[in-house]
Design a protein around this motif. Structure first.
Motif, PDB file in Angstrom:
ATOM      1  N   GLU A  37     -14.616  -2.086 -13.828  1.00 49.40           N
ATOM      2  CA  GLU A  37     -14.142  -2.020 -12.675  1.00 49.40           C
ATOM      3  C   GLU A  37     -14.951  -0.861 -12.424  1.00 49.40           C
ATOM      4  N   PHE A  38     -15.511  -0.226 -12.789  1.00 47.51           N
ATOM      5  CA  PHE A  38     -17.062   0.606 -11.880  1.00 47.51           C
ATOM      6  C   PHE A  38     -17.813   0.760 -11.077  1.00 47.51           C
ATOM      7  N   VAL A  39     -18.096  -0.156 -10.942  1.00 49.91           N
ATOM      8  CA  VAL A  39     -19.066  -1.029  -9.737  1.00 49.91           C
ATOM      9  C   VAL A  39     -18.949  -0.727  -8.443  1.00 49.91           C
ATOM     10  N   GLN A  40     -17.452  -2.179  -9.001  1.00 54.20           N
ATOM     11  CA  GLN A  40     -16.315  -1.933  -7.415  1.00 54.20           C
ATOM     12  C   GLN A  40     -15.702  -2.608  -7.938  1.00 54.20           C
ATOM     13  N   ILE A  41     -14.566  -2.490  -6.982  1.00 56.59           N
ATOM     14  CA  ILE A  41     -13.475  -3.400  -7.381  1.00 56.59           C
ATOM     15  C   ILE A  41     -13.090  -3.688  -6.124  1.00 56.59           C
ATOM     16  N   GLY A  42     -11.920  -5.648  -5.908  1.00 56.36           N
ATOM     17  CA  GLY A  42     -12.121  -5.920  -4.590  1.00 56.36           C
ATOM     18  C   GLY A  42     -10.796  -7.378  -4.623  1.00 56.36           C
ATOM     19  N   ASN A  43     -10.328  -7.639  -3.957  1.00 57.31           N
ATOM     20  CA  ASN A  43      -9.304  -8.317  -3.657  1.00 57.31           C
ATOM     21  C   ASN A  43      -9.618  -9.515  -4.448  1.00 57.31           C
ATOM     22  N   CYS A  44      -8.561 -10.230  -5.224  1.00 53.42           N
ATOM     23  CA  CYS A  44      -8.151 -12.025  -5.166  1.00 53.42           C
ATOM     24  C   CYS A  44      -7.516 -12.653  -4.950  1.00 53.42           C
ATOM     25  N   GLY A  45      -6.946 -11.890  -3.563  1.00 51.45           N
ATOM     26  CA  GLY A  45      -6.482 -13.041  -2.936  1.00 51.45           C
ATOM     27  C   GLY A  45      -5.589 -12.051  -2.348  1.00 51.45           C
ATOM     28  N   SER A  46      -4.273 -13.084  -1.199  1.00 53.33           N
ATOM     29  CA  SER A  46      -3.699 -12.221  -0.738  1.00 53.33           C
ATOM     30  C   SER A  46      -1.981 -11.977  -2.029  1.00 53.33           C
ATOM     31  N   PRO A  47      -1.814 -10.592  -1.441  1.00 52.32           N
ATOM     32  CA  PRO A  47      -0.705  -9.997  -2.646  1.00 52.32           C
ATOM     33  C   PRO A  47       0.362 -10.999  -2.390  1.00 52.32           C
ATOM     34  N   ILE A  48       0.911 -11.157  -3.781  1.00 50.71           N
ATOM     35  CA  ILE A  48       1.660 -11.996  -4.027  1.00 50.71           C
ATOM     36  C   ILE A  48       3.436 -11.274  -4.007  1.00 50.71           C
ATOM     37  N   GLU A  49       4.710 -11.250  -2.949  1.00 50.24           N
ATOM     38  CA  GLU A  49       5.364 -11.087  -3.548  1.00 50.24           C
ATOM     39  C   GLU A  49       6.853 -11.237  -4.182  1.00 50.24           C
ATOM     40  N   LEU A  50       7.099 -10.555  -5.325  1.00 53.87           N
ATOM     41  CA  LEU A  50       7.786 -10.384  -6.408  1.00 53.87           C
ATOM     42  C   LEU A  50       9.278  -9.496  -6.119  1.00 53.87           C
ATOM     43  N   ARG A  76     -11.620  -4.503   2.121  1.00 58.48           N
ATOM     44  CA  ARG A  76     -12.991  -3.099   1.485  1.00 58.48           C
ATOM     45  C   ARG A  76     -13.694  -3.949   2.251  1.00 58.48           C
ATOM     46  N   GLN A  77     -14.009  -1.913   2.932  1.00 58.23           N
ATOM     47  CA  GLN A  77     -14.942  -1.855   4.160  1.00 58.23           C
ATOM     48  C   GLN A  77     -16.391  -1.512   2.826  1.00 58.23           C
ATOM     49  N   ASP A  78     -16.129  -0.986   2.125  1.00 57.57           N
ATOM     50  CA  ASP A  78     -17.716   0.199   1.335  1.00 57.57           C
ATOM     51  C   ASP A  78     -18.077  -0.726   0.663  1.00 57.57           C
ATOM     52  N   ASN A  79     -17.715  -2.369  -0.061  1.00 54.28           N
ATOM     53  CA  ASN A  79     -18.756  -2.548  -0.731  1.00 54.28           C
ATOM     54  C   ASN A  79     -17.805  -2.019  -2.579  1.00 54.28           C
ATOM     55  N   GLU A  80     -16.839  -1.615  -2.396  1.00 52.10           N
ATOM     56  CA  GLU A  80     -16.079  -0.231  -3.193  1.00 52.10           C
ATOM     57  C   GLU A  80     -15.317  -0.110  -3.217  1.00 52.10           C
ATOM     58  N   ASN A  81     -14.176   0.652  -3.221  1.00 50.67           N
ATOM     59  CA  ASN A  81     -12.434   0.656  -2.624  1.00 50.67           C
ATOM     60  C   ASN A  81     -11.870  -0.612  -2.012  1.00 50.67           C
ATOM     61  N   LEU A  82     -10.584  -0.265  -2.287  1.00 49.89           N
ATOM     62  CA  LEU A  82     -10.401  -1.521  -1.453  1.00 49.89           C
ATOM     63  C   LEU A  82      -8.960  -0.470  -0.301  1.00 49.89           C
ATOM     64  N   LYS A  98      -9.315   2.724  -5.956  1.00 45.65           N
ATOM     65  CA  LYS A  98     -10.731   3.268  -6.472  1.00 45.65           C
ATOM     66  C   LYS A  98     -10.861   2.331  -7.556  1.00 45.65           C
ATOM     67  N   PRO A  99     -12.708   2.456  -8.034  1.00 43.89           N
ATOM     68  CA  PRO A  99     -12.539   2.255  -9.203  1.00 43.89           C
ATOM     69  C   PRO A  99     -12.237   3.560 -10.145  1.00 43.89           C
ATOM     70  N   GLN A 100     -11.530   3.070 -11.519  1.00 44.16           N
ATOM     71  CA  GLN A 100     -11.283   3.890 -12.118  1.00 44.16           C
ATOM     72  C   GLN A 100     -11.143   3.734 -13.694  1.00 44.16           C
ATOM     73  N   PHE A 101     -11.381   2.326 -14.214  1.00 41.56           N
ATOM     74  CA  PHE A 101     -11.334   2.064 -14.884  1.00 41.56           C
ATOM     75  C   PHE A 101     -12.843   1.326 -15.803  1.00 41.56           C
ATOM     76  N   PRO A 102     -13.374   0.798 -16.383  1.00 41.91           N
ATOM     77  CA  PRO A 102     -14.530   0.834 -17.195  1.00 41.91           C
ATOM     78  C   PRO A 102     -15.397  -0.352 -16.842  1.00 41.91           C
TER      79      PRO A 102
END
Length: 442
Positions: free
Chosen positions: A335-348, A304-310, A329-333
């Motif tokens: 997460e309108f301020v910003q989004i970020g990741n919550c850890g490494s992707p999990i392979e399913l 997240r280089q820009d404090n807003e998008n992934l 990008k923020p899409q739903f109410p």
């Protein structure tokens, strides 16, 4: 194209998928380590010809007669008995630093050395304020684990006096039925030995090692370099597989007091660690998370280089990250301020499950998810229109209200095991059935 994640039969999404565990990890101010005490001026900055507070302290100790010095040292050892390992050895090492920095003509007796070392140390309660932002990986040693169970290592961000963050660990087991048990901590805590430190143009590379006979809950990684001086924050651990070799990596935020940057820690056994700065335009912000394997021969990160998008970022070099493409990008109410990741992707089997956080009204943090194509993670197959996890009424109070946050979950059997932080204060656990999650995403 999959549809956005939605509740089943009209039930609120965050209650459909989550099973909150009756397990809380709270900060314990009784857990302490000893750290160098540096009055007024850093010892390395001292001019031997100058008289400073440090010189005055040393002179006062040297002026004690032998009997009084021995009595004072005995009192220190009695007062702090049972709180730390190898106190005399620690005092000796600290005295070495003081002897080199303060006065070349001073040579200390054994008792004077140990007593001077004691005067230039202080206890630090490393998790007095908070124990939060956990991530979870499988333990490198699964011997003796019951069938269907998984032993894990949990990393946590501990915060103490002065809001300085360090890295600490727990172990536990996920049973075959999804129940979670975390082993109690041992009484003592200790810092690692610095085996190697190599200065670099943008930051130092450091190699650390703990004693193998010390329990993992005893090990505390406190800031070592200048770039980390005010905190090692939000480590996102992942078990990385490359050519059959497994290595545990974690991206974390190094906080210098006025500036931040992303750095990398790696280990194979959680005894020895190497900490290195990350380079490139994509490594200037916080919140990077490494995929658990190469994709088309390249390393891959969510950033997240820009404090807003992934962003999705690729690299041929694990330590240099440039550019990247916008992934979410923020899409739903929520997460309108910003989004970020919550850890490494999990392979399913169905794709990469990426847990995200979103910030909504009144700076309320919630946790959501996206499903990425396994071969081409730039393709978003599904995304949660409502949070998976949001602060419950009982989880809204703390150092930073209205926040739930995680630095990494794990898949085991048919469940996602999600450790998460509550209001930047303590940590909790929840589980989600993978089948229910994927059914709603189909």
């Amino acid at each position: 194209m999959r549809h956005p994640l939605r509740p089943i039969e009209g039930t609120p999404l965050h209650t459909t998928f989550l099973n909150r565990q009756a397990l809380h990890l709270r900060p314990d101010p009784a857990r302490v380590i000893v750290r160098p005490f540096k009055p007024a001026t850093e010892p390395r900055d001292l001019n031997p010809t100058d008289k400073t507070r440090a010189n005055h302290i040393v002179e006062r100790v040297l002026n004690l007669d032998a009997e009084e010095a021995a009595r004072q040292l005995a009192d220190v050892l009695e007062n702090f008995a049972g709180r730390h390992r190898n106190l005399l050895e620690t005092f000796e090492l600290r005295a070495d630093e003081m002897e080199q920095a303060l006065a070349a003509h001073c040579r200390f007796t054994s008792v004077q050395r140990q007593l001077i070392g004691a005067y230039f140390m202080n206890e630090y309660s490393f998790e007095a304020s908070a124990l939060f932002n956990p991530s979870i990986v499988s333990h490198p040693d699964q011997s003796g684990t019951p069938a269907g169970s998984l032993r894990f290592i949990l990393s946590l961000r501990a915060v103490g006096e002065g809001h300085v963050s360090s890295l600490t660990f727990r172990t536990g087991t996920i049973a075959s039925d999804g129940s979670i048990d975390v082993e109690p901590t041992v009484r003592l805590a200790s810092s690692p030995q610095i085996r190697h430190l190599v200065p670099g143009p943008i930051g130092d590379e450091v190699e650390l090692a703990f004693r193998p006979d010390h329990d993992i809950s005893e090990r505390v990684i406190f800031p070592v370099t200048a770039s980390q001086s005010h905190g090692i924050e939000d480590a996102r651990f992942v078990e990385f597989t490359d050519g059959g070799r497994k290595t545990y990596y974690a991206t974390y935020t190094a906080y210098q007091g006025t500036a931040i940057r992303s750095e990398l820690i790696e280990t194979g056994d959680f005894i020895s660690f190497r900490m290195s700065p990350l380079h490139g335009t994509a490594a200037r912000n916080k919140g990077m998370a490494l995929f658990p394997r190469r994709i088309d021969g390249k390393f891959a990160m969510i950033a997240r280089q820009d404090n807003e998008n992934l962003y999705l970022v690729y690299s041929d070099d694990l330590y240099r990250w440039e550019g990247g493409q916008v992934l979410l990008k923020p899409q739903f109410p929520w997460e309108f301020v910003q989004i970020g990741n919550c850890g490494s992707p999990i392979e399913l089997e169905e794709g990469w499950l990426l847990l995200t956080h979103g910030v909504g009204p009144v700076r309320k943090y919630s946790i959501g998810a996206a499903l990425l194509d396994k071969c081409d993670p730039s393709k978003v197959l599904a995304r949660s229109s409502e949070p998976l996890l949001r602060p419950e009424p009982s989880e809204r109070e703390g150092y930073v209200p209205n926040v739930v946050y995680t630095c990494g979950a794990i898949a085991h059997n048919d469940r996602i095991i999600l450790p998460y932080a509550v209001s930047d204060t303590y940590s909790h656990f929840a589980t989600m059935k993978v089948s229910a999650l994927l059914q709603a995403m189909s």
